[in-house]
Design a protein around this motif. Structure first.
Motif, PDB file in Angstrom:
ATOM      1  N   ASP A  17      28.122  -2.087 -36.743  1.00 42.05           N
ATOM      2  CA  ASP A  17      29.556  -2.450 -36.933  1.00 42.05           C
ATOM      3  C   ASP A  17      29.984  -2.143 -38.211  1.00 42.05           C
ATOM      4  N   GLU A  18      29.477  -2.574 -39.258  1.00 41.80           N
ATOM      5  CA  GLU A  18      29.991  -2.015 -40.677  1.00 41.80           C
ATOM      6  C   GLU A  18      30.229  -0.806 -40.944  1.00 41.80           C
ATOM      7  N   ARG A  26      37.149   3.410 -35.415  1.00 42.86           N
ATOM      8  CA  ARG A  26      37.052   2.230 -34.564  1.00 42.86           C
ATOM      9  C   ARG A  26      36.141   2.666 -33.604  1.00 42.86           C
ATOM     10  N   TYR A  27      35.604   2.019 -32.816  1.00 45.70           N
ATOM     11  CA  TYR A  27      34.569   2.033 -31.811  1.00 45.70           C
ATOM     12  C   TYR A  27      35.207   3.111 -30.552  1.00 45.70           C
ATOM     13  N   PHE A  28      34.436   4.167 -30.158  1.00 44.61           N
ATOM     14  CA  PHE A  28      34.771   4.781 -29.166  1.00 44.61           C
ATOM     15  C   PHE A  28      35.184   3.838 -27.633  1.00 44.61           C
ATOM     16  N   SER A  29      35.844   4.004 -26.771  1.00 45.72           N
ATOM     17  CA  SER A  29      36.011   3.323 -25.568  1.00 45.72           C
ATOM     18  C   SER A  29      34.400   3.119 -25.070  1.00 45.72           C
ATOM     19  N   GLU A  30      34.335   1.923 -24.430  1.00 45.37           N
ATOM     20  CA  GLU A  30      33.096   1.731 -23.635  1.00 45.37           C
ATOM     21  C   GLU A  30      32.502   2.814 -22.738  1.00 45.37           C
ATOM     22  N   GLU A  68      16.047  11.659 -32.133  1.00 45.93           N
ATOM     23  CA  GLU A  68      16.699  11.575 -30.652  1.00 45.93           C
ATOM     24  C   GLU A  68      16.565   9.985 -30.024  1.00 45.93           C
ATOM     25  N   MET A  69      15.448   9.290 -30.430  1.00 49.38           N
ATOM     26  CA  MET A  69      15.592   7.797 -29.866  1.00 49.38           C
ATOM     27  C   MET A  69      16.411   7.005 -30.934  1.00 49.38           C
ATOM     28  N   ALA A  70      16.604   7.428 -32.281  1.00 42.93           N
ATOM     29  CA  ALA A  70      17.463   6.664 -33.033  1.00 42.93           C
ATOM     30  C   ALA A  70      19.137   6.956 -32.505  1.00 42.93           C
ATOM     31  N   ASP A  71      19.228   8.073 -32.121  1.00 43.23           N
ATOM     32  CA  ASP A  71      20.524   8.367 -31.677  1.00 43.23           C
ATOM     33  C   ASP A  71      21.035   7.397 -30.392  1.00 43.23           C
ATOM     34  N   ILE A  72      19.991   7.301 -29.359  1.00 44.24           N
ATOM     35  CA  ILE A  72      20.120   6.581 -28.255  1.00 44.24           C
ATOM     36  C   ILE A  72      20.357   4.978 -28.768  1.00 44.24           C
ATOM     37  N   LEU A  73      19.549   4.662 -29.754  1.00 47.60           N
ATOM     38  CA  LEU A  73      19.755   3.026 -30.225  1.00 47.60           C
ATOM     39  C   LEU A  73      20.791   3.055 -30.602  1.00 47.60           C
ATOM     40  N   TRP A  74      21.372   4.075 -31.427  1.00 51.19           N
ATOM     41  CA  TRP A  74      22.887   3.800 -32.255  1.00 51.19           C
ATOM     42  C   TRP A  74      24.034   3.673 -31.054  1.00 51.19           C
ATOM     43  N   VAL A  75      24.082   4.314 -29.827  1.00 45.44           N
ATOM     44  CA  VAL A  75      24.869   4.369 -28.842  1.00 45.44           C
ATOM     45  C   VAL A  75      24.735   2.948 -28.006  1.00 45.44           C
ATOM     46  N   LEU A  76      23.499   2.648 -27.880  1.00 42.22           N
ATOM     47  CA  LEU A  76      23.203   1.412 -27.404  1.00 42.22           C
ATOM     48  C   LEU A  76      23.823   0.194 -28.103  1.00 42.22           C
ATOM     49  N   ILE A  77      23.574   0.140 -29.243  1.00 33.99           N
ATOM     50  CA  ILE A  77      24.000  -0.934 -30.241  1.00 33.99           C
ATOM     51  C   ILE A  77      25.460  -1.057 -30.073  1.00 33.99           C
ATOM     52  N   CYS A  78      26.214   0.271 -30.265  1.00 32.92           N
ATOM     53  CA  CYS A  78      27.553   0.142 -30.224  1.00 32.92           C
ATOM     54  C   CYS A  78      28.085  -0.551 -28.814  1.00 32.92           C
ATOM     55  N   LEU A  79      27.525   0.020 -27.727  1.00 32.15           N
ATOM     56  CA  LEU A  79      28.038  -0.756 -26.657  1.00 32.15           C
ATOM     57  C   LEU A  79      27.745  -2.193 -26.527  1.00 32.15           C
ATOM     58  N   ALA A  80      26.588  -2.692 -27.301  1.00 33.04           N
ATOM     59  CA  ALA A  80      26.275  -4.090 -27.251  1.00 33.04           C
ATOM     60  C   ALA A  80      27.326  -4.803 -28.194  1.00 33.04           C
ATOM     61  N   ASN A  81      27.402  -4.208 -29.235  1.00 38.05           N
ATOM     62  CA  ASN A  81      28.585  -4.852 -29.868  1.00 38.05           C
ATOM     63  C   ASN A  81      30.015  -4.958 -29.303  1.00 38.05           C
ATOM     64  N   GLN A  82      30.425  -3.940 -28.651  1.00 35.56           N
ATOM     65  CA  GLN A  82      31.695  -3.803 -28.009  1.00 35.56           C
ATOM     66  C   GLN A  82      31.838  -4.837 -26.967  1.00 35.56           C
ATOM     67  N   THR A  83      30.768  -5.075 -26.213  1.00 37.91           N
ATOM     68  CA  THR A  83      30.711  -5.940 -25.183  1.00 37.91           C
ATOM     69  C   THR A  83      30.036  -7.427 -25.340  1.00 37.91           C
ATOM     70  N   GLY A  84      29.910  -7.657 -26.858  1.00 41.42           N
ATOM     71  CA  GLY A  84      29.513  -9.058 -27.140  1.00 41.42           C
ATOM     72  C   GLY A  84      27.963  -9.288 -26.885  1.00 41.42           C
ATOM     73  N   VAL A  85      27.043  -8.280 -26.782  1.00 40.21           N
ATOM     74  CA  VAL A  85      25.872  -8.570 -26.257  1.00 40.21           C
ATOM     75  C   VAL A  85      24.980  -8.820 -27.254  1.00 40.21           C
ATOM     76  N   ASN A  86      24.293  -9.791 -27.597  1.00 39.95           N
ATOM     77  CA  ASN A  86      23.217 -10.024 -28.698  1.00 39.95           C
ATOM     78  C   ASN A  86      21.956  -9.535 -28.190  1.00 39.95           C
ATOM     79  N   LEU A  87      21.690  -8.234 -28.711  1.00 44.01           N
ATOM     80  CA  LEU A  87      20.411  -7.533 -28.378  1.00 44.01           C
ATOM     81  C   LEU A  87      19.159  -8.367 -28.593  1.00 44.01           C
ATOM     82  N   THR A  88      19.105  -9.231 -29.726  1.00 40.61           N
ATOM     83  CA  THR A  88      17.809  -9.925 -29.980  1.00 40.61           C
ATOM     84  C   THR A  88      17.629 -10.959 -28.726  1.00 40.61           C
ATOM     85  N   GLU A  89      18.622 -11.799 -28.496  1.00 36.12           N
ATOM     86  CA  GLU A  89      18.689 -12.759 -27.245  1.00 36.12           C
ATOM     87  C   GLU A  89      18.375 -12.005 -26.017  1.00 36.12           C
TER      88      GLU A  89
END
Length: 114
Positions: A17-18, A26-30, A68-89
């Motif tokens: 997010d930072e 800004r974030y790309f659209s979901e 490649e795995m880190a790239d996937i994680l990056w975009v997944l984290i973007c989607l989580a941030n955009q949609t208010g998902v706490n990945l830890t929980e």
């Protein structure tokens, strides 16, 4: 030099997010990020097919699974941030769900008893 720093999923979500707000405007659209996630998964699939499957690498083709795995994680984290998902929980809930559902399933699977 490889970074040995350990971070939590929550810290990773904050770091992304930072970065987005500092460098990405800004974030790309979901929907765009979902397409990007699919693209990144495809890149990992291609690499897996070449490294562990029957395909061979093309000359000059990168072979870094971690990248490649880190790239996937990056975009997944973007989607989580955009949609208010706490990945830890959500990850903890996923482990609990799998434990309840599959606690004996894999242990009793004859296909895994080789």
């Amino acid at each position: 030099m490889q970074n040995k720093r350990k971070i939590t999923l929550l810290e990773a979500q904050k770091m992304v997010d930072e970065w987005i707000h500092q460098y990405g405007v800004r974030y790309f659209s979901e929907l765009t990020n979902m397409a990007c996630l699919t693209e990144e998964v495809g890149e990992l699939a291609r690499l897996m097919a070449r490294k562990y499957g029957d395909q061979s690498f093309k000359e000059g083709e990168k072979q870094d699974l971690g990248e490649e795995m880190a790239d996937i994680l990056w975009v997944l984290i973007c989607l989580a941030n955009q949609t208010g998902v706490n990945l830890t929980e959500e990850f903890i809930k996923s482990i609990e769900k799998k434990t309840l559902r599959d606690s004996l399933r894999h242990l009793e699977n004859p296909k895994l008893m080789a």
